[in-house]
Motif scaffolding. Structure first.
Motif, PDB file in Angstrom:
ATOM      1  N   ASP A  39      37.951  25.948  36.608  1.00  0.00           N
ATOM      2  CA  ASP A  39      36.620  26.121  37.181  1.00  0.00           C
ATOM      3  C   ASP A  39      35.570  26.412  36.110  1.00  0.00           C
ATOM      4  O   ASP A  39      34.373  26.314  36.377  1.00  0.00           O
ATOM      5  N   TYR A  40      36.000  26.801  34.947  1.00  0.00           N
ATOM      6  CA  TYR A  40      35.104  27.314  33.909  1.00  0.00           C
ATOM      7  C   TYR A  40      34.545  26.229  32.987  1.00  0.00           C
ATOM      8  O   TYR A  40      33.792  26.526  32.061  1.00  0.00           O
ATOM      9  N   PHE A  41      34.885  24.964  33.242  1.00  0.00           N
ATOM     10  CA  PHE A  41      34.338  23.886  32.414  1.00  0.00           C
ATOM     11  C   PHE A  41      32.883  23.635  32.787  1.00  0.00           C
ATOM     12  O   PHE A  41      32.518  23.658  33.961  1.00  0.00           O
ATOM     13  N   VAL A  42      32.076  23.361  31.767  1.00  0.00           N
ATOM     14  CA  VAL A  42      30.632  23.280  31.949  1.00  0.00           C
ATOM     15  C   VAL A  42      30.094  21.983  31.346  1.00  0.00           C
ATOM     16  O   VAL A  42      30.553  21.538  30.290  1.00  0.00           O
ATOM     17  N   MET A  43      29.121  21.388  32.015  1.00  0.00           N
ATOM     18  CA  MET A  43      28.347  20.279  31.457  1.00  0.00           C
ATOM     19  C   MET A  43      26.946  20.803  31.121  1.00  0.00           C
ATOM     20  O   MET A  43      26.323  21.484  31.943  1.00  0.00           O
ATOM     21  N   SER A  60      29.563  19.440  26.346  1.00  0.00           N
ATOM     22  CA  SER A  60      30.515  20.179  27.169  1.00  0.00           C
ATOM     23  C   SER A  60      30.540  21.633  26.704  1.00  0.00           C
ATOM     24  O   SER A  60      30.005  21.979  25.653  1.00  0.00           O
ATOM     25  N   GLY A  61      31.181  22.470  27.470  1.00  0.00           N
ATOM     26  CA  GLY A  61      31.309  23.877  27.101  1.00  0.00           C
ATOM     27  C   GLY A  61      32.244  24.576  28.060  1.00  0.00           C
ATOM     28  O   GLY A  61      32.794  23.962  28.978  1.00  0.00           O
ATOM     29  N   PHE A  62      32.413  25.873  27.847  1.00  0.00           N
ATOM     30  CA  PHE A  62      33.245  26.642  28.776  1.00  0.00           C
ATOM     31  C   PHE A  62      32.655  28.030  28.967  1.00  0.00           C
ATOM     32  O   PHE A  62      32.016  28.595  28.090  1.00  0.00           O
ATOM     33  N   GLY A 190      32.065  20.638  22.300  1.00  0.00           N
ATOM     34  CA  GLY A 190      31.951  21.919  22.977  1.00  0.00           C
ATOM     35  C   GLY A 190      33.033  22.171  24.000  1.00  0.00           C
ATOM     36  O   GLY A 190      33.208  23.311  24.448  1.00  0.00           O
ATOM     37  N   CYS A 191      33.784  21.132  24.378  1.00  0.00           N
ATOM     38  CA  CYS A 191      34.834  21.370  25.376  1.00  0.00           C
ATOM     39  C   CYS A 191      36.022  22.069  24.720  1.00  0.00           C
ATOM     40  O   CYS A 191      36.266  21.909  23.531  1.00  0.00           O
TER      41      CYS A 191
END
Length: 211
Positions: A39-43, A60-62, A190-191
């Motif tokens: 759930d913590y993956f971010v665009m 991407s990020g977390f 960033g992922c």
């Protein structure tokens, strides 16, 4: 005689017990299980002025939590020296694609290509799973490597591979990186890089994996 006895006891060989493996009792997960729980993956979407040109970008990020506040870890080339980034940035969570939030850049380290963003929204109410940080020192060659990023046309793209090199240095020759074969691309920076226990052991940086 008493002193010699004490010394002989003090110098007696001691059997050294190996340290327990912290991964020994963790369940191995499939890539799909890790993806479903992430759930913590971010665009991250935004725009900037670089070399006089207007650019839109996607990274991407977390998500991480510290002292009751939420932050996003992503790649430092979100803002290079001399660039002007329009803020706030637009943030979308993997399992909340029908809404977005705002974030601002809190800190950037271009040497290591790492940035921290702070969620800038009073309505942010995250109730999903946060990522669990692993120990990159325990990563070994040929270990499974898993990433979920946002390359063009492939939002929330799951990719798997294996660890190829533990001592790779990026083009800046500053930090030691983990090199792996999981597919990425522009937008994947960033992922997080995950092991097959679902732990975060690295982050996709510019040209390499940093941790």
């Amino acid at each position: 005689i008493g002193l010699l006895l004490i010394l002989s006891q003090a110098c007696a060989p001691v059997e050294i017990q190996p340290l327990p493996n912290p991964l020994a009792n963790l369940p191995v997960k499939t890539a799909q299980q890790i993806y479903d729980e992430a759930d913590y993956f971010v665009m991250i979407e935004g725009s900037r002025i670089a070399d006089g040109d207007f650019q839109s970008f996607k990274l991407s990020g977390f998500l991480v939590k510290y002292a009751d506040a939420y932050y996003i870890v992503t790649a430092g080339h979100i803002k290079k020296p001399g660039q002007i980034v329009s803020e706030p940035l637009r943030i979308t969570l993997k399992n909340e694609t029908n809404r977005y939030y705002h974030a601002k850049i809190l800190a950037v380290d271009n040497s290591y290509d790492v940035a921290i963003l702070k969620i800038d929204s009073d309505i942010f109410d995250f109730r999903g799973n946060l990522g669990k940080l692993g120990n990159s020192d325990l990563v070994e060659l040929d270990d499974p490597a898993i990433s979920i990023g946002n390359p063009p046309g492939h939002d929330w793209h799951l990719s798997t591979g294996k660890v190829l090199n533990l001592n790779y240095r990026n083009y800046k020759n500053i930090a030691i990186h983990i090199q792996h074969s999981a597919w990425g691309g522009h937008g994947s920076s960033g992922c997080p890089l995950l092991n097959h226990y679902g732990q975060i052991v690295g982050m996709i940086s510019e040209k390499a994996i940093l941790w």
